[in-house]
Design a protein around this motif. Structure first.
Motif, PDB file in Angstrom:
ATOM      1  N   MET A  25      -9.665 -26.545   1.336  1.00  0.00           N
ATOM      2  CA  MET A  25     -11.099 -26.482   1.600  1.00  0.00           C
ATOM      3  C   MET A  25     -11.525 -25.024   1.517  1.00  0.00           C
ATOM      4  SD  MET A  25     -13.360 -27.415   5.002  1.00  0.00           S
ATOM      5  CE  MET A  25     -12.876 -29.131   5.078  1.00  0.00           C
ATOM      6  N   MET A  26     -12.447 -24.733   0.607  1.00  0.00           N
ATOM      7  CA  MET A  26     -12.982 -23.386   0.445  1.00  0.00           C
ATOM      8  C   MET A  26     -14.458 -23.388   0.865  1.00  0.00           C
ATOM      9  SD  MET A  26     -10.340 -21.801  -0.594  1.00  0.00           S
ATOM     10  CE  MET A  26      -8.942 -21.645  -1.713  1.00  0.00           C
ATOM     11  N   VAL A  27     -15.097 -22.213   0.839  1.00  0.00           N
ATOM     12  CA  VAL A  27     -16.511 -22.167   1.186  1.00  0.00           C
ATOM     13  C   VAL A  27     -17.316 -22.958   0.164  1.00  0.00           C
ATOM     14  CG1 VAL A  27     -16.319 -19.937   2.362  1.00  0.00           C
ATOM     15  CG2 VAL A  27     -16.937 -20.005  -0.068  1.00  0.00           C
ATOM     16  N   ALA A  28     -18.436 -23.520   0.595  1.00  0.00           N
ATOM     17  CA  ALA A  28     -19.240 -24.386  -0.266  1.00  0.00           C
ATOM     18  C   ALA A  28     -19.736 -23.628  -1.491  1.00  0.00           C
ATOM     19  CB  ALA A  28     -20.429 -24.931   0.519  1.00  0.00           C
ATOM     20  N   GLY A  29     -19.427 -24.168  -2.665  1.00  0.00           N
ATOM     21  CA  GLY A  29     -19.917 -23.612  -3.911  1.00  0.00           C
ATOM     22  C   GLY A  29     -19.370 -22.255  -4.267  1.00  0.00           C
ATOM     23  N   GLY A  30     -18.346 -21.811  -3.560  1.00  0.00           N
ATOM     24  CA  GLY A  30     -17.805 -20.486  -3.812  1.00  0.00           C
ATOM     25  C   GLY A  30     -18.656 -19.359  -3.257  1.00  0.00           C
ATOM     26  N   VAL A  31     -19.751 -19.703  -2.559  1.00  0.00           N
ATOM     27  CA  VAL A  31     -20.640 -18.674  -2.010  1.00  0.00           C
ATOM     28  C   VAL A  31     -20.806 -18.770  -0.494  1.00  0.00           C
ATOM     29  CG1 VAL A  31     -21.929 -18.362  -4.143  1.00  0.00           C
ATOM     30  CG2 VAL A  31     -22.718 -20.058  -2.469  1.00  0.00           C
ATOM     31  N   GLY A  32     -20.645 -19.944   0.083  1.00  0.00           N
ATOM     32  CA  GLY A  32     -20.761 -20.080   1.524  1.00  0.00           C
ATOM     33  C   GLY A  32     -22.191 -20.115   2.015  1.00  0.00           C
ATOM     34  N   HIS A  58     -13.398 -28.997  14.940  1.00  0.00           N
ATOM     35  CA  HIS A  58     -14.695 -28.558  14.413  1.00  0.00           C
ATOM     36  C   HIS A  58     -15.636 -29.755  14.254  1.00  0.00           C
ATOM     37  CE1 HIS A  58     -17.624 -26.816  11.621  1.00  0.00           C
ATOM     38  NE2 HIS A  58     -17.092 -25.625  11.809  1.00  0.00           N
ATOM     39  N   PHE A  59     -16.922 -29.533  14.574  1.00  0.00           N
ATOM     40  CA  PHE A  59     -17.916 -30.592  14.365  1.00  0.00           C
ATOM     41  C   PHE A  59     -17.972 -30.962  12.890  1.00  0.00           C
ATOM     42  CE2 PHE A  59     -20.072 -26.468  14.195  1.00  0.00           C
ATOM     43  CZ  PHE A  59     -20.779 -26.542  13.001  1.00  0.00           C
ATOM     44  N   PRO A  60     -18.418 -32.172  12.483  1.00  0.00           N
ATOM     45  CA  PRO A  60     -19.171 -33.141  13.277  1.00  0.00           C
ATOM     46  C   PRO A  60     -18.330 -33.781  14.395  1.00  0.00           C
ATOM     47  CG  PRO A  60     -18.609 -34.069  11.134  1.00  0.00           C
ATOM     48  CD  PRO A  60     -18.233 -32.617  11.087  1.00  0.00           C
ATOM     49  N   LEU A  61     -18.992 -34.013  15.523  1.00  0.00           N
ATOM     50  CA  LEU A  61     -18.302 -34.542  16.692  1.00  0.00           C
ATOM     51  C   LEU A  61     -18.196 -36.056  16.607  1.00  0.00           C
ATOM     52  CD1 LEU A  61     -19.724 -32.216  19.484  1.00  0.00           C
ATOM     53  CD2 LEU A  61     -17.631 -31.970  18.123  1.00  0.00           C
ATOM     54  N   VAL A  62     -17.375 -36.467  15.649  1.00  0.00           N
ATOM     55  CA  VAL A  62     -17.070 -37.876  15.394  1.00  0.00           C
ATOM     56  C   VAL A  62     -15.554 -37.990  15.385  1.00  0.00           C
ATOM     57  CG1 VAL A  62     -17.278 -39.782  13.765  1.00  0.00           C
ATOM     58  CG2 VAL A  62     -19.174 -38.153  14.026  1.00  0.00           C
ATOM     59  N   ALA A  72     -21.307 -27.783   8.773  1.00  0.00           N
ATOM     60  CA  ALA A  72     -19.890 -27.922   8.458  1.00  0.00           C
ATOM     61  C   ALA A  72     -19.676 -27.905   6.946  1.00  0.00           C
ATOM     62  CB  ALA A  72     -19.351 -29.219   9.051  1.00  0.00           C
ATOM     63  N   THR A  73     -18.730 -27.097   6.492  1.00  0.00           N
ATOM     64  CA  THR A  73     -18.394 -27.034   5.078  1.00  0.00           C
ATOM     65  C   THR A  73     -17.856 -28.385   4.606  1.00  0.00           C
ATOM     66  OG1 THR A  73     -17.859 -24.692   5.226  1.00  0.00           O
ATOM     67  CG2 THR A  73     -16.920 -25.906   3.366  1.00  0.00           C
ATOM     68  N   PRO A  74     -18.367 -28.919   3.511  1.00  0.00           N
ATOM     69  CA  PRO A  74     -17.859 -30.225   3.050  1.00  0.00           C
ATOM     70  C   PRO A  74     -16.415 -30.116   2.564  1.00  0.00           C
ATOM     71  CG  PRO A  74     -19.385 -29.288   1.447  1.00  0.00           C
ATOM     72  CD  PRO A  74     -19.456 -28.412   2.666  1.00  0.00           C
ATOM     73  N   PRO A  75     -15.597 -31.127   2.857  1.00  0.00           N
ATOM     74  CA  PRO A  75     -14.223 -31.104   2.359  1.00  0.00           C
ATOM     75  C   PRO A  75     -14.196 -31.354   0.863  1.00  0.00           C
ATOM     76  CG  PRO A  75     -14.659 -33.167   3.482  1.00  0.00           C
ATOM     77  CD  PRO A  75     -15.867 -32.308   3.683  1.00  0.00           C
ATOM     78  N   PRO A  76     -13.108 -30.981   0.206  1.00  0.00           N
ATOM     79  CA  PRO A  76     -13.019 -31.202  -1.237  1.00  0.00           C
ATOM     80  C   PRO A  76     -12.848 -32.671  -1.569  1.00  0.00           C
ATOM     81  CG  PRO A  76     -10.910 -30.444  -0.377  1.00  0.00           C
ATOM     82  CD  PRO A  76     -11.894 -30.373   0.755  1.00  0.00           C
ATOM     83  N   PRO A  77     -13.221 -33.076  -2.776  1.00  0.00           N
ATOM     84  CA  PRO A  77     -12.978 -34.460  -3.184  1.00  0.00           C
ATOM     85  C   PRO A  77     -11.478 -34.722  -3.269  1.00  0.00           C
ATOM     86  CG  PRO A  77     -13.691 -33.152  -5.050  1.00  0.00           C
ATOM     87  CD  PRO A  77     -13.859 -32.286  -3.847  1.00  0.00           C
ATOM     88  N   SER A  78     -11.132 -35.966  -3.158  1.00  0.00           N
ATOM     89  CA  SER A  78      -9.733 -36.355  -3.191  1.00  0.00           C
ATOM     90  C   SER A  78      -9.542 -37.561  -4.090  1.00  0.00           C
ATOM     91  CB  SER A  78      -9.263 -36.697  -1.773  1.00  0.00           C
ATOM     92  OG  SER A  78      -8.070 -37.433  -1.790  1.00  0.00           O
ATOM     93  N   PRO A  79      -8.438 -37.615  -4.816  1.00  0.00           N
ATOM     94  CA  PRO A  79      -8.165 -38.820  -5.627  1.00  0.00           C
ATOM     95  C   PRO A  79      -8.110 -40.070  -4.762  1.00  0.00           C
ATOM     96  CG  PRO A  79      -6.687 -37.028  -6.248  1.00  0.00           C
ATOM     97  CD  PRO A  79      -7.416 -36.574  -5.017  1.00  0.00           C
ATOM     98  N   GLU A  80      -7.658 -39.894  -3.509  1.00  0.00           N
ATOM     99  CA  GLU A  80      -7.549 -41.052  -2.624  1.00  0.00           C
ATOM    100  C   GLU A  80      -8.910 -41.447  -2.058  1.00  0.00           C
ATOM    101  OE1 GLU A  80      -5.698 -38.392  -2.582  1.00  0.00           O
ATOM    102  OE2 GLU A  80      -3.579 -38.920  -2.446  1.00  0.00           O
ATOM    103  N   ARG A  81      -9.747 -40.456  -1.698  1.00  0.00           N
ATOM    104  CA  ARG A  81     -11.006 -40.742  -1.027  1.00  0.00           C
ATOM    105  C   ARG A  81     -12.203 -40.748  -1.941  1.00  0.00           C
ATOM    106  NH1 ARG A  81     -13.073 -37.267   1.628  1.00  0.00           N
ATOM    107  NH2 ARG A  81     -11.751 -35.475   1.301  1.00  0.00           N
TER     108      ARG A  81
END
Length: 476
Positions: free
Chosen positions: A120-127, A191-195, A465-474
């Motif tokens: 997981m990196m910063v969103a869009g390479g810019v944060g 880290h949030f989201p608090l789910v 919250a920074t979005p996680p990267p896409p996954s082949p599984e998800r």
């Protein structure tokens, strides 16, 4: 002293140092971290170099404080241009890989890992460029709750990501092979989201939760700098009711137990692979979380809930017990290179050396120039005292032995003038605060201009919250 051949470094996100059973929390259940602490050393006064993700992680990578890395906020990620502990291990010929959250710029940067698995990196390479707007006249107050619209039991993209990172880490350990290795695992809870998955939420019935500490509704008055910082993204103000607040707190504690569950799975895989006896394990977090204290959520200040971090080291020839010397993530950096006899990077000191030779008055620095900060702020912890220096505002000073909950500000008490002067001198010896404050604002202004000005900047970066990267599984 013999070290374990291998090193497993698990870093979570936003885990309050006190939110562990082994740290004496009244309700939080963390049996796997407790067991890890029982067979190693828990550092009782560990701190982040900055109580926000990207700057803390850049300092961890390089072993250098924020005013040296220039990673002032969540739009200035580590790029690999400054030597990291990973680079040092690579130069030593040590296999070094990562799985999970790094929060660096992107996967194209050479940051010191032979392979980065599902990072997981910063969103869009810019944060979060929008949060680099710090002036009260130009910044934009967040209209949505920082914690997210959903609270309570369930699954989120973050719990799904942690489950996947944990699975990949277990698979990696099952196939680790005989050569020495260093594996970094980055988990995102609590880290949030608090789910949080229902079984972990159910561990914390609302009638068992501790009451809010120093809440403004009970008469507590926030420091003016803290009030301005919190106004930028005031999560407490978005709660619809006290029940809503209780759901958020139960969810945060549940995420601490969810994190612990995943740590337990990883340590079980290490044991299953027959690697426990020759592997040093380090567990820590990038910063803490206020979790409702003072009506605050998230991080971004220097109270213990936010700036203190959990830190545990266990493995071959690691002493059992606790160490009270003040330490920080720069010392973890030094530990990673020292473990493999690699060239040191940064200014930290190996944790093994600190265990053997404690330093009761060792000074530790933290600083904040990021989201919501109308001016730079600095913390110095030395001995029993903590100084918080807010540029343009009055100090705060706490005696953490007599007042561990930080309820009595001693900065205006003439009896402590000499203490405050001594701590200020130590702070300035470690960091020119005026210069750092000015440099942070200058770099952020240049960043905003680079992206096309205020309106363009407001559209850049994740809202929370920074979005996680896409996954082949998800999928995405």
């Amino acid at each position: 002293m013999a070290h374990g051949r291998n090193l497993l470094f698990i870093l979570s996100d936003e885990h309050q140092a006190r939110a562990m059973g082994c740290a004496g929390h009244s309700v939080v259940q963390t049996p796997h971290l407790d067991a890890l602490a029982a067979r190693g050393t828990r550092f009782t006064n560990a701190y982040t170099p900055s109580p926000i993700c990207v700057p803390a992680r850049a300092s961890l990578a390089t072993g250098r404080p924020v005013h040296e890395t220039g990673a002032w906020d969540n739009a200035m990620p580590y790029t690999g241009s400054m030597p990291s502990w990973g680079h040092a291990l690579q130069a030593r010929g040590v296999r070094c890989e990562s799985i999970g959250k790094l929060h660096y710029r992107n996967t194209d940067d050479a940051t010191g890992f032979d392979r980065m698995h599902h990072p997981m990196m910063v969103a869009g390479g810019v944060g979060m460029v929008w949060a680099s707007l710090r002036d009260e006249a130009t910044r934009k107050i967040a209209s949505e709750p920082m914690l997210g619209a959903q609270l309570g039991p369930g699954n989120s993209s973050y719990t799904d990501y942690d489950a996947e990172v944990t699975r990949r880490a277990c698979d990696w350990l099952d196939a680790a092979g005989p050569e020495p290795w260093c594996l970094y695992v980055g988990l995102v809870a609590p880290h949030f989201p608090l789910v949080v998955p229902q079984p972990f939420y159910d561990l914390y019935p609302h009638d068992t939760l501790p009451p809010p500490k120093a809440h403004p509704a009970d008469g507590y008055v926030r420091h003016p700098w803290v009030a301005k910082q919190n106004a930028f993204m005031d999560s407490e103000a978005h709660f619809e009711s006290e029940a809503n607040r209780q759901i958020a707190l139960a969810s945060y504690y549940g995420l601490c137990s969810w994190l612990d569950h995943n740590v337990g799975q990883i340590l079980t895989a290490l044991d299953r692979a027959g690697l426990t006896e020759n592997t040093t394990v380090i567990y820590s977090s990038d910063h803490g979380d206020n979790a409702g204290a003072r009506g605050l959520w998230g991080k971004s200040n220097f109270y213990e809930e936010s700036v203190a971090i959990p830190l545990i080291m266990a493995g071959p020839n690691v002493a059992r017990g606790t160490c009270d010397t003040a330490v920080d993530l720069l010392d973890v950096t030094a530990t990673l290179t020292d473990h493999f006899g690699a060239e040191p990077v940064g200014h930290g000191k190996p944790l093994r050396n600190i265990i053997v030779d404690p330093e009761p008055d060792r000074p530790v620095l933290s600083q904040y120039h990021a989201a919501g900060a109308v001016s730079g702020a600095f913390m110095l912890r030395q001995g029993r005292f903590k100084l918080i220096c807010y540029m343009g505002f009055e100090d705060e000073l706490f005696d953490l032995v007599a007042d561990p909950e930080e309820l009595t500000n001693l900065a205006t008490d003439p009896a402590y003038d000499a203490v405050r002067a001594r701590l200020h001198a130590q702070l300035e010896a470690m960091c020119d605060t005026e210069a750092a404050n000015a440099q942070a604002f200058a770099h952020q202004a240049a960043l905003i201009a680079h992206h096309g000005g205020r309106e363009a900047a407001l559209a850049l970066g994740a809202p929370g919250a920074t979005p996680p990267p896409p996954s082949p599984e998800r999928g995405p």
